[in-house]
Scaffold this active site. Sequence first.
Site, PDB file in Angstrom:
ATOM      1  N   ASP A   1      -9.961  22.716   3.252  1.00  0.00           N
ATOM      2  CA  ASP A   1      -9.450  21.569   4.016  1.00  0.00           C
ATOM      3  C   ASP A   1      -9.192  22.028   5.449  1.00  0.00           C
ATOM      4  OD1 ASP A   1      -8.174  18.678   2.945  1.00  0.00           O
ATOM      5  OD2 ASP A   1      -7.436  19.316   4.907  1.00  0.00           O
TER       6      ASP A   1
ATOM      7  N   CYS B   1     -14.629   7.043  -0.473  1.00  0.00           N
ATOM      8  CA  CYS B   1     -13.634   5.968  -0.420  1.00  0.00           C
ATOM      9  C   CYS B   1     -13.977   4.971   0.691  1.00  0.00           C
ATOM     10  CB  CYS B   1     -12.233   6.544  -0.218  1.00  0.00           C
ATOM     11  SG  CYS B   1     -12.065   7.505   1.294  1.00  0.00           S
TER      12      CYS B   1
ATOM     13  N   ASP C   1     -14.908  15.198  -2.043  1.00  0.00           N
ATOM     14  CA  ASP C   1     -14.192  13.914  -1.932  1.00  0.00           C
ATOM     15  C   ASP C   1     -13.661  13.781  -0.505  1.00  0.00           C
ATOM     16  OD1 ASP C   1     -12.836  11.525  -2.573  1.00  0.00           O
ATOM     17  OD2 ASP C   1     -10.993  12.631  -2.987  1.00  0.00           O
TER      18      ASP C   1
ATOM     19  N   ALA D   1     -15.062  21.487   6.948  1.00  0.00           N
ATOM     20  CA  ALA D   1     -15.801  21.636   5.685  1.00  0.00           C
ATOM     21  C   ALA D   1     -17.284  21.948   5.922  1.00  0.00           C
ATOM     22  CB  ALA D   1     -15.652  20.365   4.855  1.00  0.00           C
TER      23      ALA D   1
END
Length: 396
Positions: free
Chosen positions: A249, A338, A298, A278
Amino acid sequence: MELKRLRLGRNEERRLRGGHLWIYSNEVDNAVTPLKSFTQGEQAIVETHVGKAVGVAYVNPHSLICARLIGHGEQRLDKSLLVHRLNQALALREALFDAPFYRLIFGESDLLPGLVVDRFGDHLVVQLNTAGMDAAREAIVEALIQVLEPASILLRNDSSMRRLENLQKEVVVAYGRPPEHVELIENGVKFLAPLHDGQKTGWFYDQRPNRAWLKKYVAGKRVLDVFSYIGGFGVQAAAFGAREVWCVDSSESALALVRKNSECNGVGERMTCVEGDAFDVLKTLKEDGERFDVIIVDPPAFIKRKKDVAEGINAYRRINEAAMRLLGQEGFLLSGSCSMHLQREELIDILRGASRQLERHLQIIEEGMQGPDHPVHPAIPETRYIKAFMSRVYSP
Ligand code: SAH
């Protein structure tokens, strides 16, 4: 006091009669009921072009979505309606979960447009994302206290939606003393989540069922969790028996909580944290010859607005391909998104394309969406936003 009326143009009530809750500013008959005569957050009776009532909405003359229905009847948004809707939402969550850790209110889907409430046991985190909900804040806090008797309520009014509604960003204690970190249990694994300065409400309950998939895939395996935040996937993978887990992260404070959360669950020794971008980290891991059996990707929403679709799809493609390159001869990739503007078919195509690029065979073996504490409103496709696929990837 009687409510003013908001008149729609001809036939503009059709979508609302079909269940939708939103009214766009170009659907209003501005000659009869000028939008600018309403104050921000004011409630009104929405009526057809011939004056028939459709329902009650709250209005925001500054927003493209200029009004949202809070129901198709006559009830207005007040403490009594809030208590009723909270109880209806609570009944579903209590039937679904055996512990009080869940999204209690998911906006439109729970017929409280613009309101989000996440429950962490005795502590509640609330987002008032629209002017109508902002105007009702006192009644919301009172209703939450009446229904749930919480120890604290924190308003995390710092989502980007508030700018579209002409509202200030703020983080405000509305009741009690919200702790810095709150405990929660998900899929049997303990976590500490940061309430005041974490992402969104501090925790992403939406991926709960997709995190549970890991139980079947990780025992004895080497796992990489990309965009780990505080370890939702990675710490669960370790708790489910992974031999080794790496969390990546860009946020140092998120990774500090990954360490804490893995220690809380007695798996601290199996956890490695890598801070950085990332895309860069995955490249370096490849150069170093690292290999993983299970990789979770994700990311944050790469597509925030419709105009970002092309660029966003490209980012999803690059990160999924980079992840696939780190899988061994046979591996499993859990890929999530998302972004509500990314269609499931597009994500499938990204996975297909990446596997072909690497001359691997990819099989989708599980497909998921957000958990049931984020119900889908059948008329509002935006409420179905999480995509998740578990794939096996191997050399045929
Ligand atoms: N998978 C997490 C949620 C991810 S939220 C879970 O299950 O809870 C997105 C995370 O991506 C945030 O923690 C944010 O700090 C991180 N992030 C955003 N951009 C990044 C980047 N370019 N590289 C690495 N991490 C990034």
